[in-house]
Design a protein around this motif. Structure first.
Motif, PDB file in Angstrom:
ATOM      1  N   ILE A 183       8.986  64.575  27.369  1.00 60.97           N
ATOM      2  CA  ILE A 183      10.353  64.326  27.860  1.00 60.97           C
ATOM      3  C   ILE A 183      11.383  64.930  26.904  1.00 60.97           C
ATOM      4  O   ILE A 183      12.375  65.503  27.323  1.00 60.97           O
ATOM      5  CB  ILE A 183      10.587  62.804  28.045  1.00 60.97           C
ATOM      6  CG1 ILE A 183       9.715  62.284  29.193  1.00 60.97           C
ATOM      7  CG2 ILE A 183      12.060  62.513  28.333  1.00 60.97           C
ATOM      8  CD1 ILE A 183       9.714  60.788  29.342  1.00 60.97           C
ATOM      9  N   ALA A 184      11.104  64.821  25.610  1.00 61.85           N
ATOM     10  CA  ALA A 184      12.059  65.357  24.624  1.00 61.85           C
ATOM     11  C   ALA A 184      12.092  66.888  24.662  1.00 61.85           C
ATOM     12  O   ALA A 184      13.078  67.498  24.267  1.00 61.85           O
ATOM     13  CB  ALA A 184      11.691  64.882  23.229  1.00 61.85           C
ATOM     14  N   GLY A 185      11.023  67.525  25.131  1.00 64.57           N
ATOM     15  CA  GLY A 185      10.970  68.988  25.194  1.00 64.57           C
ATOM     16  C   GLY A 185      11.036  69.583  23.787  1.00 64.57           C
ATOM     17  O   GLY A 185      10.512  69.006  22.826  1.00 64.57           O
ATOM     18  N   GLY A 186      11.740  70.701  23.661  1.00 68.21           N
ATOM     19  CA  GLY A 186      11.815  71.415  22.375  1.00 68.21           C
ATOM     20  C   GLY A 186      12.389  70.554  21.258  1.00 68.21           C
ATOM     21  O   GLY A 186      12.016  70.713  20.092  1.00 68.21           O
ATOM     22  N   TYR A 187      13.282  69.634  21.607  1.00 67.98           N
ATOM     23  CA  TYR A 187      13.872  68.767  20.576  1.00 67.98           C
ATOM     24  C   TYR A 187      12.806  67.945  19.845  1.00 67.98           C
ATOM     25  O   TYR A 187      13.018  67.480  18.735  1.00 67.98           O
ATOM     26  CB  TYR A 187      14.883  67.795  21.193  1.00 67.98           C
ATOM     27  CG  TYR A 187      16.195  68.442  21.601  1.00 67.98           C
ATOM     28  CD1 TYR A 187      16.788  69.411  20.803  1.00 67.98           C
ATOM     29  CD2 TYR A 187      16.839  68.052  22.779  1.00 67.98           C
ATOM     30  CE1 TYR A 187      17.999  69.999  21.174  1.00 67.98           C
ATOM     31  CE2 TYR A 187      18.051  68.626  23.150  1.00 67.98           C
ATOM     32  CZ  TYR A 187      18.620  69.595  22.349  1.00 67.98           C
ATOM     33  OH  TYR A 187      19.815  70.163  22.710  1.00 67.98           O
ATOM     34  N   GLY A 188      11.679  67.752  20.486  1.00 66.13           N
ATOM     35  CA  GLY A 188      10.596  66.953  19.888  1.00 66.13           C
ATOM     36  C   GLY A 188      10.029  67.585  18.623  1.00 66.13           C
ATOM     37  O   GLY A 188       9.269  66.963  17.894  1.00 66.13           O
ATOM     38  N   MET A 189      10.414  68.865  18.383  1.00 67.89           N
ATOM     39  CA  MET A 189       9.931  69.523  17.157  1.00 67.89           C
ATOM     40  C   MET A 189      10.812  69.200  15.964  1.00 67.89           C
ATOM     41  O   MET A 189      10.527  69.577  14.843  1.00 67.89           O
ATOM     42  CB  MET A 189       9.851  71.038  17.369  1.00 67.89           C
ATOM     43  CG  MET A 189       8.702  71.427  18.289  1.00 67.89           C
ATOM     44  SD  MET A 189       8.485  73.196  18.391  1.00 67.89           S
ATOM     45  CE  MET A 189       9.821  73.650  19.461  1.00 67.89           C
ATOM     46  N   LEU A 190      11.955  68.510  16.227  1.00 64.10           N
ATOM     47  CA  LEU A 190      12.860  68.147  15.130  1.00 64.10           C
ATOM     48  C   LEU A 190      12.553  66.717  14.701  1.00 64.10           C
ATOM     49  O   LEU A 190      12.343  65.846  15.533  1.00 64.10           O
ATOM     50  CB  LEU A 190      14.314  68.226  15.618  1.00 64.10           C
ATOM     51  CG  LEU A 190      14.755  69.570  16.201  1.00 64.10           C
ATOM     52  CD1 LEU A 190      16.133  69.445  16.820  1.00 64.10           C
ATOM     53  CD2 LEU A 190      14.744  70.627  15.107  1.00 64.10           C
ATOM     54  N   PHE A 215      17.148  58.016  21.324  1.00 64.89           N
ATOM     55  CA  PHE A 215      15.974  57.608  20.539  1.00 64.89           C
ATOM     56  C   PHE A 215      15.047  58.769  20.210  1.00 64.89           C
ATOM     57  O   PHE A 215      13.852  58.621  20.155  1.00 64.89           O
ATOM     58  CB  PHE A 215      15.145  56.483  21.185  1.00 64.89           C
ATOM     59  CG  PHE A 215      15.578  56.093  22.552  1.00 64.89           C
ATOM     60  CD1 PHE A 215      16.383  54.979  22.724  1.00 64.89           C
ATOM     61  CD2 PHE A 215      15.176  56.816  23.650  1.00 64.89           C
ATOM     62  CE1 PHE A 215      16.788  54.604  23.987  1.00 64.89           C
ATOM     63  CE2 PHE A 215      15.577  56.434  24.913  1.00 64.89           C
ATOM     64  CZ  PHE A 215      16.398  55.323  25.087  1.00 64.89           C
ATOM     65  N   LEU A 216      15.630  59.939  19.994  1.00 69.03           N
ATOM     66  CA  LEU A 216      14.785  61.084  19.623  1.00 69.03           C
ATOM     67  C   LEU A 216      13.990  60.774  18.357  1.00 69.03           C
ATOM     68  O   LEU A 216      12.792  61.035  18.287  1.00 69.03           O
ATOM     69  CB  LEU A 216      15.624  62.346  19.415  1.00 69.03           C
ATOM     70  CG  LEU A 216      14.789  63.563  19.006  1.00 69.03           C
ATOM     71  CD1 LEU A 216      13.806  63.959  20.108  1.00 69.03           C
ATOM     72  CD2 LEU A 216      15.659  64.750  18.646  1.00 69.03           C
ATOM     73  N   SER A 217      14.677  60.169  17.364  1.00 67.44           N
ATOM     74  CA  SER A 217      13.952  59.894  16.118  1.00 67.44           C
ATOM     75  C   SER A 217      12.847  58.863  16.351  1.00 67.44           C
ATOM     76  O   SER A 217      11.817  58.896  15.689  1.00 67.44           O
ATOM     77  CB  SER A 217      14.909  59.444  15.015  1.00 67.44           C
ATOM     78  OG  SER A 217      15.709  58.394  15.458  1.00 67.44           O
ATOM     79  N   GLY A 218      13.071  57.952  17.320  1.00 64.44           N
ATOM     80  CA  GLY A 218      12.012  56.983  17.671  1.00 64.44           C
ATOM     81  C   GLY A 218      10.805  57.701  18.262  1.00 64.44           C
ATOM     82  O   GLY A 218       9.660  57.377  17.971  1.00 64.44           O
TER      83      GLY A 218
END
Ligand code: FAD
Length: 439
Positions: free
Chosen positions: A359-366, A385-388
């Motif tokens: 769901i986070a897509g490319g942002y999940g690499m950060l 909640f990306l950091s979560g």
């Protein structure tokens, strides 16, 4: 012994009673230490414990209702951590009255933080193969060895230690369970940095560390039995989600620095300690659904299907917990269900990891490695909640290992529930000193 913990009348409404008590006693201006003093000595911190020892003799169901009522009321819950979860219940079962008087009050009032000194570099799944040894010296024991994976060891005042006290006995028989003072010259705690950026666990080196003879819990060479009580409480708690409903966001003990802070600061930010990072289980199917709706992924059939699968597993886990509770309340047991609950929890964590990253897509690499980075990442990406999610992804390897690995849970189900033949073993009756050692 407490003189303030009153026995509850059978049939009385515990939720109403704890709410009345909270109206009279909760004050966000108190320090954490003062609030936990009130809560702990009232019997509401651990109402399932005996009334003679800071509890109220309540059933587990009623205990859960009390925890939920405290959380719903908006008061700071009972001290979290391994003192209340593992050490306290173990001492209630195996400790003598002097030990109960010495340790339990500080556990329910959060005055002391605890850690669990069980695993060693060569003894994890095969815990009874531990080599850390304790030798008698007058009224004390001298302890030498190494422990590893010690969660919270850096903020613990006391440790639950298992050590070998008789190498002439077979490996399960010559082990003793002690309470050790973590702050002493012979004991060094070295934090281990994880790939999440946190350092939740430690290596602990014991070089002639000292333990008092009267800190032996459950008797000499009876440590395997006592340790199994601790492990039973650990599995039950992990299978039930780690006691998260009632978990406190303030850390117990003299070293964490929370005792002198304002109690209200730990309950005002909607489930997050002020200034703290994302919680591991902040990425539930509900929050992932919300995120998928917000970034347009919810319209993808594959994502919808996986969200539904995650929700279904979470509900199955919840129902299984309720089944077990109901069976226990009726005086029965469902063999293997705690092991299945633990396996399900591991599965849900892995599912959440994969789906969250999708769901986070490319942002999940950060990934944010500290509080500031986590906050700015959430803000910069507009993903609350990306950091979560990334923390869950990086920590997801942990739950299938701790509290007994997934493979060991399957062995237990196979051997003890399904009656499959046991693994061949030659080490049950051989003196420990004659066994080949790891490493
Ligand atoms: C996040 C985290 C927190 C922890 N906190 C603590 C703590 O506070 N205190 C503490 O004492 N310990 C703690 N542990 C340690 C944990 O209990 C051990 O890691 C665990 O028991 C596994 O032991 P091990 O790491 O030595 O792996 P090993 O036992 O060496 O296992 C290695 C692999 O072999 C497999 N395996 C081993 N034996 C068998 C078998 N008989 N059949 C099939 N497969 C087998 C395992 O499943 C695993 O995949 C923690 C671990 C983690 C990950």
């Amino acid at each position: 012994m407490t003189d303030t913990a009153d026995r509850i009348e059978v049939g009385s409404d515990v939720v109403a009673e704890v709410k009345d008590w909270l109206v009279d006693n909760w004050d966000p201006e108190l320090t954490v230490a003062d609030w936990w003093e009130r809560l702990g000595t009232s019997g509401w911190a651990v109402p399932t414990w005996p009334s003679a020892w800071f509890g109220k003799d309540l059933s587990r169901d009623d205990g859960n209702r009390v925890q939920q009522a405290i959380a719903d009321f908006g008061a700071l819950p009972a001290p979290g951590g391994l003192g209340l979860m593992l050490a306290g219940p173990t001492i209630v079962v195996h400790g003598d009255n002097d030990q109960k008087a010495r340790y339990l009050r500080d556990i329910v009032t959060g005055q002391r933080g605890w850690c669990q000194l069980f695993s060693e570099p060569g003894a994890g799944s095969d815990l009874a193969g531990l080599q850390c040894r304790a030798e008698k010296d007058g009224e004390e024991w001298v302890v030498t060895g190494q422990k590893v994976w010690t969660s919270g060891g850096h903020v613990a005042d006391l440790g639950m230690l298992i050590a070998r006290t008789d190498p002439d006995q077979p490996k399960h028989a010559g082990i003793t369970y002690f309470v050790i003072d973590m702050r002493q010259p012979g004991l060094e705690v070295r934090p281990l940095r994880e790939m999440t950026g946190r350092a939740l666990f430690n290596e602990v080196f014991l070089s002639e560390a000292r333990v008092r003879d009267d800190a032996m819990i459950g008797g000499l060479n009876n440590g395997w039995k006592v340790a199994n009580t601790t492990l039973m409480f650990e599995r039950t708690s992990l299978g039930a989600g780690g006691g998260s409903a009632g978990a406190s966001l303030a850390t117990a003990g003299t070293l964490a620095g929370d005792l002198e802070r304002r109690a209200g600061d730990f309950v005002s930010s909607g489930g997050r300690k002020s200034g703290g990072g994302a919680t591991l289980f902040g990425t539930s199917s509900k929050s992932l659904t919300k995120l998928a709706k917000a970034n347009g992924k919810a319209s993808e059939p594959a994502i919808r299907q996986k969200l539904m699968e995650l929700h279904t597993f979470s509900e199955l886990a919840r129902f299984n917990n309720l089944r077990l509770k109901a069976a226990k309340a009726a005086g029965h047991d469902i063999p293997g269900l705690p092991n299945i609950a633990k396996l399900t929890m591991s599965h849900i964590v892995r599912q959440s990891r994969d789906l969250g990253l999708e769901i986070a897509g490319g942002y999940g690499m950060l990934h944010g490695y500290d509080t500031e980075q986590r906050k700015s990442l959430d803000e910069a990406t507009g993903m609350p909640f990306l950091s979560g999610i990334t923390e869950m992804a990086l920590f997801a390897q942990g739950p299938p290992i701790y509290g007994g690995t997934d493979q060991v849970q399957r062995n237990i189900i196979g051997e003890r529930v399904l009656g499959l033949p046991k693994e061949p073993g030659f080490d049950k009756n051989t003196p420990f000193k004659e066994l080949p050692k790891n490493g």
